[in-house]
Design an enzyme around this catalytic site. Structure first.
Site, PDB file in Angstrom:
ATOM      1  N   SER A  14     123.694  10.606 115.846  1.00  0.00           N
ATOM      2  CA  SER A  14     122.262  10.484 116.118  1.00  0.00           C
ATOM      3  C   SER A  14     121.897   9.194 116.837  1.00  0.00           C
ATOM      4  O   SER A  14     120.781   9.065 117.341  1.00  0.00           O
ATOM      5  CB  SER A  14     121.462  10.579 114.811  1.00  0.00           C
ATOM      6  OG  SER A  14     121.777   9.498 113.952  1.00  0.00           O
ATOM      7  N   TYR A 155     135.712  -4.422 107.462  1.00  0.00           N
ATOM      8  CA  TYR A 155     135.611  -3.602 108.679  1.00  0.00           C
ATOM      9  C   TYR A 155     136.960  -3.534 109.400  1.00  0.00           C
ATOM     10  O   TYR A 155     137.406  -2.455 109.814  1.00  0.00           O
ATOM     11  CB  TYR A 155     134.537  -4.199 109.584  1.00  0.00           C
ATOM     12  CG  TYR A 155     134.235  -3.408 110.836  1.00  0.00           C
ATOM     13  CD1 TYR A 155     133.316  -2.359 110.812  1.00  0.00           C
ATOM     14  CD2 TYR A 155     134.847  -3.726 112.046  1.00  0.00           C
ATOM     15  CE1 TYR A 155     133.021  -1.643 111.963  1.00  0.00           C
ATOM     16  CE2 TYR A 155     134.555  -3.021 113.194  1.00  0.00           C
ATOM     17  CZ  TYR A 155     133.645  -1.982 113.156  1.00  0.00           C
ATOM     18  OH  TYR A 155     133.361  -1.274 114.298  1.00  0.00           O
ATOM     19  N   ALA A 157     139.938  -3.995 108.164  1.00  0.00           N
ATOM     20  CA  ALA A 157     140.896  -3.230 107.359  1.00  0.00           C
ATOM     21  C   ALA A 157     140.652  -1.726 107.509  1.00  0.00           C
ATOM     22  O   ALA A 157     141.601  -0.943 107.643  1.00  0.00           O
ATOM     23  CB  ALA A 157     140.799  -3.636 105.890  1.00  0.00           C
ATOM     24  N   ALA A 158     139.391  -1.323 107.487  1.00  0.00           N
ATOM     25  CA  ALA A 158     139.069   0.096 107.643  1.00  0.00           C
ATOM     26  C   ALA A 158     139.484   0.599 109.024  1.00  0.00           C
ATOM     27  O   ALA A 158     140.079   1.682 109.162  1.00  0.00           O
ATOM     28  CB  ALA A 158     137.574   0.323 107.423  1.00  0.00           C
TER      29      ALA A 158
END
Length: 247
Positions: A14, A155, A157-158
């Site tokens: 979106s 962030y 690591a993700a």
């Protein structure tokens, strides 16, 4: 790049990069479903833009962090559109802090949304792609998943985990003719980035060899390529779209 007859899901479609991806897929012939959690008006506007392009669009309220919501969205898209060919995992959040000040909640929220959210949708789509013997998965990671970033241990690591997830799933689904790739953007000129402090943007610009921020559309074009037949022999790759920021 002809995506006529194809149906895709774009998470976080979106706003920002996800919005550009959804519209670019539609512009090349795909029918596209996007999810939203809070931004119903923005999601409805994107669906309207896809319909003006002559494509079918669908907005589904679904939290990417919810395993059940992911399965429900995949089921809904197949019920409405009759098939599923493309999955683009894009939704993500930031909860920045240096590691010694980062709360457990800040860590958990980012890992849950930015990494488990990708697993949720891959899990839901994988059986569909496996059964039909085809599919395209594109995961949006980040150059900070390759190099790390100060104040973004959660962030980074993700996003690093997404790269490992991409390569593992590419191995698992390759024999079923499913391509699984990742795109690692640098700093992209989204509304969120425009609101960032000027010194943060200046530091990033100094790293970018091409001397400017990327645009969401420049990321979207690479996604569309990876979802097309032109990329049918590419899988397990991480493609940087960063103007040389990683160098």
């Amino acid at each position: 790049m002809n995506l006529q007859g194809k149906v895709g899901i774009v998470t976080g479609g979106s706003m920002g990069i996800g919005c550009a991806i959804a519209l670019d897929l539609a512009a090349h012939g795909a029918d596209v479903a996007i999810n939203y959690r809070k931004h119903a008006d923005e999601a409805g506007r994107i669906v309207g833009e896809m319909e003006r392009l002559g494509r079918r669009g669908l907005a589904v309220q679904a939290d990417v962090a919810s395993f059940d919501d992911a399965q429900r969205m995949v089921d809904t898209v197949r019920e409405k559109f009759g098939r599923l060919d493309i999955l683009v995992n894009n939704a993500g959040i930031n909860r920045d802090a240096v590691v010694w000040k980062m709360s457990e909640a800040q860590w958990d929220e980012v890992i849950l949304t930015n990494l488990k959210g990708y697993f949720n949708y891959i899990h839901a789509a994988a059986s569909v792609f496996k059964e039909q013997g085809s599919g395209k998965i594109v995961n949006i990671t980040s150059i900070n998943g390759l190099r790390g970033k100060f104040g973004q241990s959660n962030y980074s690591a993700a996003k690093a985990g997404i790269i490992g997830l991409t390569k593992a799933v590419a191995r698992e689904l390759g024999r079923f003719n499913v391509n699984v790739n990742a795109i690692a953007p640098g700093l992209i000129e989204t509304d969120m980035v425009q609101q960032a402090p000027q010194d943060v943007k200046d530091k990033a610009l100094a790293e970018i060899m091409l001397g400017r921020l990327g645009t969401p559309e420049e990321v979207a074009h690479v996604v569309t390529f990876l979802c097309s037949d032109f990329a049918r022999h590419i899988t397990g790759e991480v493609i940087k779209v960063d103007g040389g920021q990683y160098i």
